[in-house]
Motif scaffolding. Structure first.
Motif, PDB file in Angstrom:
ATOM      1  N   ALA A  41      39.399  71.695  58.389  1.00  0.00           N
ATOM      2  CA  ALA A  41      38.884  71.514  57.028  1.00  0.00           C
ATOM      3  C   ALA A  41      38.284  70.132  56.841  1.00  0.00           C
ATOM      4  O   ALA A  41      37.210  69.982  56.243  1.00  0.00           O
ATOM      5  N   CYS A  42      38.957  69.113  57.365  1.00  0.00           N
ATOM      6  CA  CYS A  42      38.427  67.755  57.229  1.00  0.00           C
ATOM      7  C   CYS A  42      37.162  67.568  58.061  1.00  0.00           C
ATOM      8  O   CYS A  42      36.220  66.896  57.624  1.00  0.00           O
ATOM      9  N   GLY A  43      37.113  68.163  59.224  1.00  0.00           N
ATOM     10  CA  GLY A  43      35.896  68.087  60.037  1.00  0.00           C
ATOM     11  C   GLY A  43      34.721  68.783  59.379  1.00  0.00           C
ATOM     12  O   GLY A  43      33.592  68.285  59.412  1.00  0.00           O
ATOM     13  N   ALA A  44      34.982  69.928  58.784  1.00  0.00           N
ATOM     14  CA  ALA A  44      33.917  70.638  58.070  1.00  0.00           C
ATOM     15  C   ALA A  44      33.442  69.832  56.868  1.00  0.00           C
ATOM     16  O   ALA A  44      32.234  69.798  56.563  1.00  0.00           O
ATOM     17  N   ALA A  45      34.355  69.165  56.188  1.00  0.00           N
ATOM     18  CA  ALA A  45      33.980  68.350  55.031  1.00  0.00           C
ATOM     19  C   ALA A  45      33.119  67.163  55.452  1.00  0.00           C
ATOM     20  O   ALA A  45      32.133  66.827  54.786  1.00  0.00           O
ATOM     21  N   VAL A  46      33.472  66.531  56.562  1.00  0.00           N
ATOM     22  CA  VAL A  46      32.681  65.407  57.061  1.00  0.00           C
ATOM     23  C   VAL A  46      31.294  65.881  57.497  1.00  0.00           C
ATOM     24  O   VAL A  46      30.289  65.207  57.245  1.00  0.00           O
ATOM     25  N   ALA A  47      31.231  67.040  58.133  1.00  0.00           N
ATOM     26  CA  ALA A  47      29.935  67.580  58.547  1.00  0.00           C
ATOM     27  C   ALA A  47      29.082  67.972  57.337  1.00  0.00           C
ATOM     28  O   ALA A  47      27.865  67.791  57.345  1.00  0.00           O
ATOM     29  N   LEU A  48      29.706  68.496  56.307  1.00  0.00           N
ATOM     30  CA  LEU A  48      28.978  68.862  55.096  1.00  0.00           C
ATOM     31  C   LEU A  48      28.471  67.636  54.349  1.00  0.00           C
ATOM     32  O   LEU A  48      27.419  67.680  53.706  1.00  0.00           O
ATOM     33  N   ALA A  49      29.183  66.538  54.466  1.00  0.00           N
ATOM     34  CA  ALA A  49      28.793  65.321  53.756  1.00  0.00           C
ATOM     35  C   ALA A  49      27.509  64.710  54.312  1.00  0.00           C
ATOM     36  O   ALA A  49      26.797  64.020  53.578  1.00  0.00           O
ATOM     37  N   ALA A  50      27.192  64.950  55.578  1.00  0.00           N
ATOM     38  CA  ALA A  50      25.998  64.342  56.180  1.00  0.00           C
ATOM     39  C   ALA A  50      24.698  64.797  55.510  1.00  0.00           C
ATOM     40  O   ALA A  50      23.917  63.953  55.054  1.00  0.00           O
ATOM     41  N   PRO A  51      24.418  66.099  55.408  1.00  0.00           N
ATOM     42  CA  PRO A  51      23.166  66.473  54.728  1.00  0.00           C
ATOM     43  C   PRO A  51      23.194  66.171  53.233  1.00  0.00           C
ATOM     44  O   PRO A  51      22.163  65.827  52.646  1.00  0.00           O
ATOM     45  N   LEU A  52      24.356  66.279  52.622  1.00  0.00           N
ATOM     46  CA  LEU A  52      24.440  65.956  51.198  1.00  0.00           C
ATOM     47  C   LEU A  52      24.152  64.482  50.938  1.00  0.00           C
ATOM     48  O   LEU A  52      23.489  64.137  49.961  1.00  0.00           O
ATOM     49  N   SER A  53      24.635  63.616  51.808  1.00  0.00           N
ATOM     50  CA  SER A  53      24.376  62.185  51.619  1.00  0.00           C
ATOM     51  C   SER A  53      22.898  61.864  51.808  1.00  0.00           C
ATOM     52  O   SER A  53      22.362  60.993  51.124  1.00  0.00           O
ATOM     53  N   TYR A  54      22.239  62.561  52.711  1.00  0.00           N
ATOM     54  CA  TYR A  54      20.808  62.348  52.887  1.00  0.00           C
ATOM     55  C   TYR A  54      20.041  62.773  51.636  1.00  0.00           C
ATOM     56  O   TYR A  54      19.133  62.074  51.192  1.00  0.00           O
ATOM     57  N   ILE A  55      20.424  63.891  51.046  1.00  0.00           N
ATOM     58  CA  ILE A  55      19.771  64.361  49.821  1.00  0.00           C
ATOM     59  C   ILE A  55      20.002  63.376  48.683  1.00  0.00           C
ATOM     60  O   ILE A  55      19.075  63.041  47.933  1.00  0.00           O
ATOM     61  N   ILE A  56      21.230  62.912  48.547  1.00  0.00           N
ATOM     62  CA  ILE A  56      21.543  61.956  47.482  1.00  0.00           C
ATOM     63  C   ILE A  56      20.793  60.647  47.697  1.00  0.00           C
ATOM     64  O   ILE A  56      20.245  60.072  46.743  1.00  0.00           O
ATOM     65  N   ALA A  57      20.726  60.161  48.936  1.00  0.00           N
ATOM     66  CA  ALA A  57      19.997  58.922  49.218  1.00  0.00           C
ATOM     67  C   ALA A  57      18.512  59.089  48.942  1.00  0.00           C
ATOM     68  O   ALA A  57      17.860  58.163  48.439  1.00  0.00           O
ATOM     69  N   TRP A  58      17.969  60.256  49.259  1.00  0.00           N
ATOM     70  CA  TRP A  58      16.559  60.505  48.980  1.00  0.00           C
ATOM     71  C   TRP A  58      16.301  60.462  47.475  1.00  0.00           C
ATOM     72  O   TRP A  58      15.313  59.891  47.014  1.00  0.00           O
ATOM     73  N   ARG A  59      17.218  61.059  46.697  1.00  0.00           N
ATOM     74  CA  ARG A  59      17.052  61.043  45.232  1.00  0.00           C
ATOM     75  C   ARG A  59      17.225  59.649  44.660  1.00  0.00           C
ATOM     76  O   ARG A  59      16.531  59.276  43.704  1.00  0.00           O
ATOM     77  N   ILE A  60      18.132  58.851  45.221  1.00  0.00           N
ATOM     78  CA  ILE A  60      18.299  57.478  44.767  1.00  0.00           C
ATOM     79  C   ILE A  60      17.035  56.680  45.069  1.00  0.00           C
ATOM     80  O   ILE A  60      16.546  55.914  44.223  1.00  0.00           O
ATOM     81  N   SER A  61      16.482  56.838  46.255  1.00  0.00           N
ATOM     82  CA  SER A  61      15.256  56.122  46.620  1.00  0.00           C
ATOM     83  C   SER A  61      14.080  56.546  45.752  1.00  0.00           C
ATOM     84  O   SER A  61      13.264  55.714  45.342  1.00  0.00           O
ATOM     85  N   ALA A  62      14.007  57.839  45.437  1.00  0.00           N
ATOM     86  CA  ALA A  62      12.914  58.324  44.587  1.00  0.00           C
ATOM     87  C   ALA A  62      13.042  57.782  43.171  1.00  0.00           C
ATOM     88  O   ALA A  62      12.048  57.431  42.539  1.00  0.00           O
ATOM     89  N   ALA A  63      14.270  57.707  42.675  1.00  0.00           N
ATOM     90  CA  ALA A  63      14.475  57.199  41.318  1.00  0.00           C
ATOM     91  C   ALA A  63      14.235  55.694  41.256  1.00  0.00           C
ATOM     92  O   ALA A  63      13.783  55.173  40.232  1.00  0.00           O
ATOM     93  N   ARG A  64      14.519  55.000  42.337  1.00  0.00           N
ATOM     94  CA  ARG A  64      14.349  53.551  42.365  1.00  0.00           C
ATOM     95  C   ARG A  64      12.884  53.170  42.400  1.00  0.00           C
ATOM     96  O   ARG A  64      12.472  52.162  41.829  1.00  0.00           O
ATOM     97  N   THR A  65      12.041  53.969  43.061  1.00  0.00           N
ATOM     98  CA  THR A  65      10.624  53.644  43.152  1.00  0.00           C
ATOM     99  C   THR A  65       9.823  54.143  41.942  1.00  0.00           C
ATOM    100  O   THR A  65       8.697  53.708  41.741  1.00  0.00           O
ATOM    101  N   ALA A  66      10.391  55.057  41.185  1.00  0.00           N
ATOM    102  CA  ALA A  66       9.664  55.616  40.041  1.00  0.00           C
ATOM    103  C   ALA A  66       9.704  54.688  38.854  1.00  0.00           C
ATOM    104  O   ALA A  66      10.404  53.803  38.675  1.00  0.00           O
TER     105      ALA A  66
END
Length: 66
Positions: A41-66
């Motif tokens: 369960a913890c391994g699956a959670a860590v693996a799930l966090a990788a694409p989610l963190s990329y999406i969140i970082a992309w949205r933070i970067s988009a909001a920062r430049t707008a």
């Protein structure tokens, strides 16, 4: 953006792994086989966090430049 994603991943992976751990420990049917399910369960959670963190970082970067 990669540095933002890493920082978000650290927080998100820890949070999701903690939630997965609590679910395994508190559900009686899952608790019976906890020694096998907790690492999965913890391994699956860590693996799930990788694409989610990329999406969140992309949205933070988009909001920062707008």
């Amino acid at each position: 953006m990669f540095r933002i994603a890493v920082l978000v991943w650290i927080v998100l992976a820890t949070t999701l792994a903690g939630i997965a751990l609590l679910v395994v420990v508190t559900v009686p049917e899952l608790n019976a086989d906890a020694s096998r399910l907790i690492p999965m369960a913890c391994g699956a959670a860590v693996a799930l966090a990788a694409p989610l963190s990329y999406i969140i970082a992309w949205r933070i970067s988009a909001a920062r430049t707008a």
